[in-house]
Every structure is written in C-alpha cells, then in structure tokens.
Design a protein around this motif. Structure first.
Motif, PDB file in Angstrom:
ATOM      1  N   LEU A  31       5.525  38.747  98.160  1.00  0.00           N
ATOM      2  CA  LEU A  31       5.882  39.089  97.109  1.00  0.00           C
ATOM      3  C   LEU A  31       6.958  38.505  96.691  1.00  0.00           C
ATOM      4  N   ARG A  32       8.069  38.026  97.724  1.00  0.00           N
ATOM      5  CA  ARG A  32      10.040  37.585  96.296  1.00  0.00           C
ATOM      6  C   ARG A  32       9.314  36.611  96.523  1.00  0.00           C
ATOM      7  N   GLN A  33       8.543  36.061  97.588  1.00  0.00           N
ATOM      8  CA  GLN A  33       8.313  34.180  96.604  1.00  0.00           C
ATOM      9  C   GLN A  33       7.756  34.631  95.711  1.00  0.00           C
ATOM     10  N   ALA A  73      -1.026  47.464  93.590  1.00  0.00           N
ATOM     11  CA  ALA A  73      -0.097  47.817  92.129  1.00  0.00           C
ATOM     12  C   ALA A  73       1.089  46.392  91.708  1.00  0.00           C
ATOM     13  N   ALA A  74       2.148  46.141  92.973  1.00  0.00           N
ATOM     14  CA  ALA A  74       2.930  45.168  92.409  1.00  0.00           C
ATOM     15  C   ALA A  74       3.082  43.794  92.175  1.00  0.00           C
ATOM     16  N   ALA A  75       1.131  43.874  93.674  1.00  0.00           N
ATOM     17  CA  ALA A  75       0.372  42.168  93.178  1.00  0.00           C
ATOM     18  C   ALA A  75       0.121  42.372  91.824  1.00  0.00           C
ATOM     19  N   HIS A  76      -0.715  43.244  91.331  1.00  0.00           N
ATOM     20  CA  HIS A  76      -1.059  42.849  89.494  1.00  0.00           C
ATOM     21  C   HIS A  76       0.169  42.814  89.063  1.00  0.00           C
ATOM     22  N   ALA A  77       0.775  43.069  89.229  1.00  0.00           N
ATOM     23  CA  ALA A  77       2.100  43.455  87.867  1.00  0.00           C
ATOM     24  C   ALA A  77       2.333  41.873  88.659  1.00  0.00           C
TER      25      ALA A  77
END
Length: 123
Positions: A31-33, A73-77
C-alpha cells in the motif's frame, strides 16, 4: 490453577534466523509503495477510501490487521483491486522465503532480513 497470562510459546525459528514475514507487514509495504509511486498523501488516499488517516498510516506500517472490506477500500482508492495487493504481497513473501531458504542452504543465516525497499547501494 489457571495462569492469568498465557505462557509464551517457544520460538518457531532458531535465534538469529530471520523471522517469518507477517502478512500485515507485506500488505502495508504494498500500500505504501503504491501510494508513494502515485505521489499521493495519506490524507488523500484515506479520504478516497473513507477510512481514517491514522488507520491507513497504521496499516501501512503493519501495526493493524485490516478487514477484507477495509483492505479492498484502500486498494480501490489506489486504483488497485484486492487481488493486486494480495498478489504483490504474495510475490514479496515468495522472494523473502527464497532468500531465507538460500541462506539456510549455504549456511549463511543473516542476523535479520532486509526488506527490498531498504536496500541501498554505495558507489
């Protein structure tokens, strides 16, 4: 008599050997990368995912285990699917496992593993 605290289990690996990477650490790195590669802020991604800024920060640092809904949700964002994030985490897990297996096979057991993002080359 029932102990108030569970007795810690013996370590699964030998002392000094690299520990098995945790899924939450690998997912957080992915996620951070991705967020940094898109040059986006934590606030921007958290707002898009409808999760708190602090929670996203904790996910990226591997401090929290995300539910599948929050992770999606984080992935889709970030413009990714859940399968993309988990696939990248799985690839990194395989890379680190191969590194540990090679170290064991050669008798060179490093004192700690070095995540790919922290490797620095000097000229």
């Amino acid at each position: 008599m029932i102990p108030l605290r569970p007795v810690p289990a013996a370590p699964a690996t030998t002392p000094g050997a690299p520990r098995e990477p945790l899924l939450r650490d690998l997912v957080g790195e992915v996620l951070r990368q991705e967020r940094l590669s898109q040059e986006r802020t934590l606030k921007d991604v958290a707002d898009s995912a409808r999760i708190s800024f602090a929670y996203l920060s904790e996910l990226e640092r591997g401090r929290k285990e995300a539910s599948s809904e929050v992770l999606a949700a984080a992935a889709h964002a970030l413009g990714l699917g859940l399968a993309d994030v988990l696939g990248r985490a799985a690839s990194e897990l395989a890379r680190r496992s191969a590194f540990r297996a090679a170290a064991r096979a050669t008798g060179l057991v490093p004192s700690r593993s070095i995540p790919r993002a922290q490797v620095r080359l000097a000229a």
